[in-house]
Design a protein around this motif. Structure first.
Motif, mmCIF file in Angstrom:
data_model
loop_
_atom_site.group_PDB
_atom_site.id
_atom_site.type_symbol
_atom_site.label_atom_id
_atom_site.label_comp_id
_atom_site.label_asym_id
_atom_site.label_seq_id
_atom_site.Cartn_x
_atom_site.Cartn_y
_atom_site.Cartn_z
ATOM 1 N N GLY A 265 0.779 -1.230 0.000
ATOM 2 C CA GLY A 265 0.000 0.000 0.000
ATOM 3 C C GLY A 265 0.806 1.271 0.000
ATOM 4 N N ALA A 266 2.138 1.179 0.007
ATOM 5 C CA ALA A 266 2.967 2.380 0.041
ATOM 6 C C ALA A 266 2.991 3.059 -1.326
ATOM 7 N N PRO A 267 2.993 4.398 -1.360
ATOM 8 C CA PRO A 267 3.234 5.099 -2.629
ATOM 9 C C PRO A 267 4.619 4.710 -3.142
ATOM 10 N N THR A 268 4.663 4.075 -4.303
ATOM 11 C CA THR A 268 5.903 3.434 -4.765
ATOM 12 C C THR A 268 6.266 3.878 -6.167
ATOM 13 N N LEU A 269 7.500 4.359 -6.314
ATOM 14 C CA LEU A 269 8.062 4.685 -7.620
ATOM 15 C C LEU A 269 9.126 3.652 -7.938
ATOM 16 N N ALA A 270 8.935 2.918 -9.034
ATOM 17 C CA ALA A 270 9.893 1.896 -9.452
ATOM 18 C C ALA A 270 10.707 2.408 -10.631
ATOM 19 N N LEU A 271 11.986 2.067 -10.637
ATOM 20 C CA LEU A 271 12.920 2.544 -11.651
ATOM 21 C C LEU A 271 13.319 1.391 -12.566
ATOM 22 N N PRO A 278 8.208 -2.521 -17.722
ATOM 23 C CA PRO A 278 7.248 -2.200 -16.662
ATOM 24 C C PRO A 278 5.804 -2.479 -17.052
ATOM 25 N N GLY A 279 5.531 -2.484 -18.357
ATOM 26 C CA GLY A 279 4.173 -2.810 -18.791
ATOM 27 C C GLY A 279 3.798 -4.247 -18.508
ATOM 28 N N ARG A 280 4.792 -5.115 -18.403
ATOM 29 C CA ARG A 280 4.531 -6.533 -18.141
ATOM 30 C C ARG A 280 4.867 -6.945 -16.720
ATOM 31 N N THR A 288 1.055 3.496 -7.423
ATOM 32 C CA THR A 288 2.300 3.076 -8.067
ATOM 33 C C THR A 288 2.602 3.927 -9.285
ATOM 34 N N ARG A 289 3.882 4.174 -9.489
ATOM 35 C CA ARG A 289 4.373 4.875 -10.668
ATOM 36 C C ARG A 289 5.702 4.240 -11.067
ATOM 37 N N TRP A 290 6.137 4.523 -12.278
ATOM 38 C CA TRP A 290 7.455 4.057 -12.669
ATOM 39 C C TRP A 290 8.099 5.038 -13.635
ATOM 40 N N LEU A 291 9.421 5.019 -13.640
ATOM 41 C CA LEU A 291 10.228 5.751 -14.605
ATOM 42 C C LEU A 291 11.124 4.744 -15.309
ATOM 43 N N GLN A 292 11.412 4.992 -16.591
ATOM 44 C CA GLN A 292 12.276 4.076 -17.330
ATOM 45 C C GLN A 292 13.266 4.844 -18.197
ATOM 46 N N ARG A 293 14.493 4.367 -18.188
ATOM 47 C CA ARG A 293 15.528 4.808 -19.118
ATOM 48 C C ARG A 293 16.195 3.550 -19.655
ATOM 49 N N ASP A 294 16.634 3.573 -20.904
ATOM 50 C CA ASP A 294 17.332 2.401 -21.441
ATOM 51 C C ASP A 294 18.496 2.026 -20.543
ATOM 52 N N THR A 323 -3.076 7.888 -10.199
ATOM 53 C CA THR A 323 -2.746 6.672 -10.943
ATOM 54 C C THR A 323 -3.816 5.611 -10.829
ATOM 55 N N GLY A 324 -4.677 5.679 -9.853
ATOM 56 C CA GLY A 324 -5.756 4.702 -9.726
ATOM 57 C C GLY A 324 -5.370 3.503 -8.912
ATOM 58 N N ALA A 325 -6.381 2.748 -8.476
ATOM 59 C CA ALA A 325 -6.171 1.684 -7.508
ATOM 60 C C ALA A 325 -5.481 0.461 -8.092
ATOM 61 N N ASP A 326 -5.519 0.292 -9.415
ATOM 62 C CA ASP A 326 -4.955 -0.911 -9.978
ATOM 63 C C ASP A 326 -4.159 -0.595 -11.245
ATOM 64 N N ALA A 327 -3.598 0.597 -11.281
ATOM 65 C CA ALA A 327 -2.859 1.012 -12.459
ATOM 66 C C ALA A 327 -1.408 0.590 -12.376
ATOM 67 N N PRO A 328 -0.742 0.331 -13.512
ATOM 68 C CA PRO A 328 0.650 -0.076 -13.485
ATOM 69 C C PRO A 328 1.598 1.068 -13.219
ATOM 70 N N GLY A 329 1.127 2.290 -13.202
ATOM 71 C CA GLY A 329 1.998 3.423 -12.946
ATOM 72 C C GLY A 329 2.124 4.312 -14.158
ATOM 73 N N ARG A 330 3.101 5.181 -14.123
ATOM 74 C CA ARG A 330 3.288 6.070 -15.264
ATOM 75 C C ARG A 330 4.747 6.485 -15.326
#
Length: 330
Positions: A265-271, A278-280, A288-294, A323-330
């Motif tokens: 339940g923690a606000p989580t940013l994944a790198l 991250p889509g899979r 939840t949110r995410w950031l991606q770089r090659d 981001t919503g309750a069941d979103a993969p992030g952004r």
């Protein structure tokens, strides 16, 4: 065909990495609700025995022997699997190994089987690799078997009294590690350190979590943020869930503990780097949110701060999150 609720012996197969296992707990919980009176057995890895026991879902836990090229080990496993007299198997691993276990148990002439292997009774047909997130793919798989209510994993069973070990002021939980065999999944520790320093200037402390072998990452962070609390090697999974719930936010690499924090339940940013999608495989949770770089070396702390800016000042668990309750992030 036997009604699911009337089945007496059911097997669930789940191996894989920690994040995969945590995400699969939602489907496992749905399976238990669909088979409330069944004797439910889990076939898994040694590393997940404690987690499976703590979940309270299973009557029996078997450890996968991973027989590889040992014919006697294959024969022993065949005898054990057939001796379980299972009426249905839920293959949440859906790998070549679990497909081999389908054949060991008699193939199409064996128990009902939920999975992707050709010839099974409840086959989930999809193009591999699936473009779906693993959570959505397993929801589709269970729907084929008649289980349509599959919420995200409920980790409320993971908790521990840890408040006396945590900072008195608000803090961010940092998870700088990842699989040792996949270094591309790690944001450089000095960037975590620079981030911790900038958070400290905004009044937010830092707690660093990870394994014993990741203590060097914590020390690198402390070199730039001396007040950061090092808990590497000092937390169980239950402890980590409690720390995540107490944190204002969590920032971590694509690794099992980051998935745990998100599901707790923690606000989580994944790198993410180009090493994973991250889509899979991104974290799922209420915030939840995410950031991606090659290459994660190209991600600077300013971009991370921009992604969490509202979380630093406002707790989305109290104010709501776009981001919503069941979103993969952004």
């Amino acid at each position: 065909m036997t009604d699911a609720a009337a089945m007496e012996r059911v097997l669930v197969i789940k191996l894989g990495a920690l994040g995969d296992f945590l995400l699969a707990l939602g489907p496992m919980q749905a399976i238990r609700r669909a088979h409330p009176a069944a004797r439910l057995t889990l076939l898994t890895r040694t590393a997940y025995r404690g987690l499976a026991e703590a979940s309270g879902l299973f009557d029996t836990i078997w450890i996968d022997p991973a027989p590889k090229l040992n014919p006697l080990a294959w024969l022993a496993l065949r005898q054990k699997l057939r001796g379980g007299r299972f009426q249905r198997v839920y293959d949440l691993q859906t790998s070549d190994r679990s497909a081999a276990y389908f054949r060991l148990m008699g193939g199409a002439g064996g128990p009902q089987w939920s999975g992707k292997v050709p010839g099974c009774s409840h086959r989930h047909v999809y193009q591999a690799p699936s473009p779906l997130h693993t959570v959505d793919r397993q929801r589709e798989q269970l729907a084929v078997a008649g289980i349509t209510d599959v919420p995200l994993s409920d980790l409320s069973f993971l908790d521990a009294p840890i408040a006396d070990r945590l900072p008195a002021r608000p803090f961010a939980l940092l998870i700088p590690g990842a699989s040792p065999g996949r270094p591309a999944k790690r944001w450089p520790a000095d960037r975590f350190g620079a981030l911790a320093s900038r958070l400290d200037a905004r009044g937010l402390g830092s707690v660093v979590a990870g394994t014993d072998g990741e203590s060097g990452l914590a020390h690198a962070i402390q070199a730039q943020a001396p007040e950061a609390l090092d808990l590497t090697g000092a937390t169980s999974l239950a402890d980590l869930a409690a720390v995540a719930r107490a944190a204002r936010l969590v920032i971590g690499n694509d690794t099992g503990p980051t998935h745990l924090a998100a599901l707790a339940g923690a606000p989580t940013l994944a790198l993410f780097s180009a090493d994973s999608d991250p889509g899979r495989t991104g974290p799922r949770g209420p915030h939840t949110r995410w950031l991606q770089r090659d290459d994660l070396a190209d991600l600077d702390e300013a971009a991370v701060l921009a992604a969490i800016g509202d979380w630093v000042t406002d707790d989305p668990r109290l104010t709501g999150d776009l981001t919503g309750a069941d979103a993969p992030g952004r």
